[in-house]
Design a protein around this motif. Structure first.
Motif, short mmCIF file in Angstrom:
data_model
loop_
_atom_site.label_atom_id
_atom_site.label_comp_id
_atom_site.label_asym_id
_atom_site.label_seq_id
_atom_site.Cartn_x
_atom_site.Cartn_y
_atom_site.Cartn_z
N GLY A 297 1.77 -9.09 -5.18
CA GLY A 297 2.85 -9.42 -4.25
C GLY A 297 3.19 -8.37 -3.21
O GLY A 297 4.21 -8.49 -2.54
N TYR A 298 2.37 -7.34 -3.05
CA TYR A 298 2.61 -6.35 -2.00
C TYR A 298 1.80 -6.70 -0.76
O TYR A 298 0.67 -7.20 -0.88
CB TYR A 298 2.25 -4.94 -2.48
CG TYR A 298 3.29 -4.34 -3.38
CD1 TYR A 298 4.42 -3.71 -2.86
CD2 TYR A 298 3.17 -4.43 -4.76
CE1 TYR A 298 5.38 -3.19 -3.69
CE2 TYR A 298 4.13 -3.90 -5.59
CZ TYR A 298 5.24 -3.28 -5.05
OH TYR A 298 6.20 -2.76 -5.87
N ALA A 299 2.36 -6.43 0.40
CA ALA A 299 1.68 -6.76 1.65
C ALA A 299 0.52 -5.81 1.92
O ALA A 299 -0.49 -6.21 2.50
CB ALA A 299 2.68 -6.71 2.81
N PRO B 34 -1.80 -2.14 0.45
CA PRO B 34 -2.04 -1.23 -0.67
C PRO B 34 -1.19 0.04 -0.56
O PRO B 34 -0.84 0.64 -1.57
CB PRO B 34 -3.54 -0.91 -0.58
CG PRO B 34 -4.00 -1.41 0.71
CD PRO B 34 -3.01 -2.40 1.21
N TYR B 35 -0.83 0.42 0.67
CA TYR B 35 0.02 1.59 0.86
C TYR B 35 1.39 1.35 0.21
O TYR B 35 1.93 2.23 -0.47
CB TYR B 35 0.18 1.89 2.34
CG TYR B 35 1.10 3.04 2.62
CD1 TYR B 35 0.69 4.34 2.39
CD2 TYR B 35 2.39 2.83 3.10
CE1 TYR B 35 1.55 5.40 2.62
CE2 TYR B 35 3.24 3.87 3.34
CZ TYR B 35 2.82 5.16 3.11
OH TYR B 35 3.67 6.21 3.34
N ALA B 36 1.95 0.15 0.40
CA ALA B 36 3.26 -0.15 -0.18
C ALA B 36 3.19 -0.11 -1.71
O ALA B 36 4.09 0.42 -2.37
CB ALA B 36 3.74 -1.52 0.29
N LEU B 37 2.11 -0.65 -2.27
CA LEU B 37 1.94 -0.59 -3.72
C LEU B 37 1.81 0.85 -4.18
O LEU B 37 2.42 1.25 -5.17
CB LEU B 37 0.72 -1.39 -4.15
CG LEU B 37 0.29 -1.23 -5.62
CD1 LEU B 37 1.40 -1.64 -6.56
CD2 LEU B 37 -0.97 -1.99 -5.90
N SER B 38 1.02 1.64 -3.47
CA SER B 38 0.80 3.03 -3.87
C SER B 38 2.10 3.82 -3.87
O SER B 38 2.38 4.60 -4.79
CB SER B 38 -0.21 3.68 -2.93
OG SER B 38 -0.45 5.00 -3.30
N ARG B 39 2.94 3.61 -2.86
CA ARG B 39 4.22 4.32 -2.79
C ARG B 39 5.14 3.91 -3.95
O ARG B 39 5.74 4.75 -4.61
CB ARG B 39 4.92 4.04 -1.46
CG ARG B 39 4.22 4.58 -0.24
CD ARG B 39 4.46 6.02 -0.05
NE ARG B 39 5.89 6.21 0.16
CZ ARG B 39 6.47 7.37 0.29
NH1 ARG B 39 5.76 8.45 0.24
NH2 ARG B 39 7.76 7.47 0.47
N ALA B 40 5.24 2.61 -4.20
CA ALA B 40 6.11 2.13 -5.28
C ALA B 40 5.56 2.59 -6.64
O ALA B 40 6.33 2.98 -7.52
CB ALA B 40 6.20 0.61 -5.23
N PHE B 41 4.25 2.56 -6.79
CA PHE B 41 3.63 2.98 -8.04
C PHE B 41 3.89 4.46 -8.30
O PHE B 41 4.27 4.85 -9.40
CB PHE B 41 2.11 2.71 -7.96
CG PHE B 41 1.43 2.73 -9.29
CD1 PHE B 41 1.25 1.56 -10.00
CD2 PHE B 41 0.96 3.91 -9.83
CE1 PHE B 41 0.62 1.57 -11.23
CE2 PHE B 41 0.34 3.93 -11.05
CZ PHE B 41 0.17 2.75 -11.76
N SER B 42 3.71 5.27 -7.27
CA SER B 42 3.95 6.72 -7.41
C SER B 42 5.41 7.01 -7.73
O SER B 42 5.72 7.91 -8.50
CB SER B 42 3.54 7.44 -6.13
OG SER B 42 2.16 7.31 -5.92
N ARG B 43 6.31 6.23 -7.14
CA ARG B 43 7.73 6.42 -7.39
C ARG B 43 8.07 6.12 -8.85
O ARG B 43 8.85 6.82 -9.48
CB ARG B 43 8.53 5.50 -6.47
CG ARG B 43 9.95 5.90 -6.25
CD ARG B 43 10.69 5.01 -5.25
NE ARG B 43 9.92 4.72 -4.06
CZ ARG B 43 9.58 3.48 -3.64
NH1 ARG B 43 9.96 2.42 -4.33
NH2 ARG B 43 8.89 3.29 -2.55
N GLN B 44 7.46 5.08 -9.41
CA GLN B 44 7.80 4.67 -10.77
C GLN B 44 7.03 5.46 -11.83
O GLN B 44 7.60 5.85 -12.85
CB GLN B 44 7.53 3.18 -10.96
CG GLN B 44 7.94 2.71 -12.34
CD GLN B 44 8.10 1.21 -12.40
OE1 GLN B 44 8.29 0.56 -11.39
NE2 GLN B 44 8.04 0.66 -13.60
N PHE B 45 5.74 5.70 -11.62
CA PHE B 45 4.92 6.34 -12.64
C PHE B 45 4.67 7.82 -12.41
O PHE B 45 4.16 8.51 -13.28
CB PHE B 45 3.57 5.63 -12.77
CG PHE B 45 3.66 4.30 -13.46
CD1 PHE B 45 3.69 4.22 -14.84
CD2 PHE B 45 3.72 3.13 -12.73
CE1 PHE B 45 3.76 3.00 -15.47
CE2 PHE B 45 3.81 1.90 -13.36
CZ PHE B 45 3.83 1.84 -14.73
#
Length: 106
Positions: free
Chosen positions: A72-74, A76-87
């Motif tokens: 559901g991310y537009a 891969p950069y948006a996913l990478s940022r959110a992933f790094s923030r959480q994990f």
């Protein structure tokens, strides 16, 4: 109370343009990614999407672009940022670490 120099040419007070008030509001109100998920206390939509991405990173060899689109991310950069923030780590490093942990269990 009128201040000198804050009147229009016809002698009436100058009103602020409509956009002047918008500058005092936050630039980005909370969007759907930060909205709480109904029925799941304490979980945001972003947290669910990142969790789904983490599961795909562990279970498949799909590239990050494909995983980002599927969860559901537009971008891969948006996913990478959110992933790094959480994990606290980037998705590629997470995948490598999980593969190494799995290899040790064998």
């Amino acid at each position: 109370m009128r201040r000198p120099g804050v009147t229009s040419k016809v002698g009436r007070p100058v009103s602020r343009p409509p956009g002047a008030r918008a500058a005092t509001r936050p630039a980005f109100p909370p969007g759907p990614a930060r909205a709480p998920v109904p029925g799941v206390p304490g979980t945001s939509r972003s947290g669910l999407l990142v969790g789904r991405a983490a599961a795909r990173l562990q279970q498949t060899a799909e590239p990050l672009e494909a995983i980002a689109r599927r969860v559901g991310y537009a971008t891969p950069y948006a996913l990478s940022r959110a992933f790094s923030r959480q994990f606290g780590t980037m998705p590629g490093r997470y995948r490598e670490r999980m593969a190494a942990d799995f290899a040790q269990l064998r």
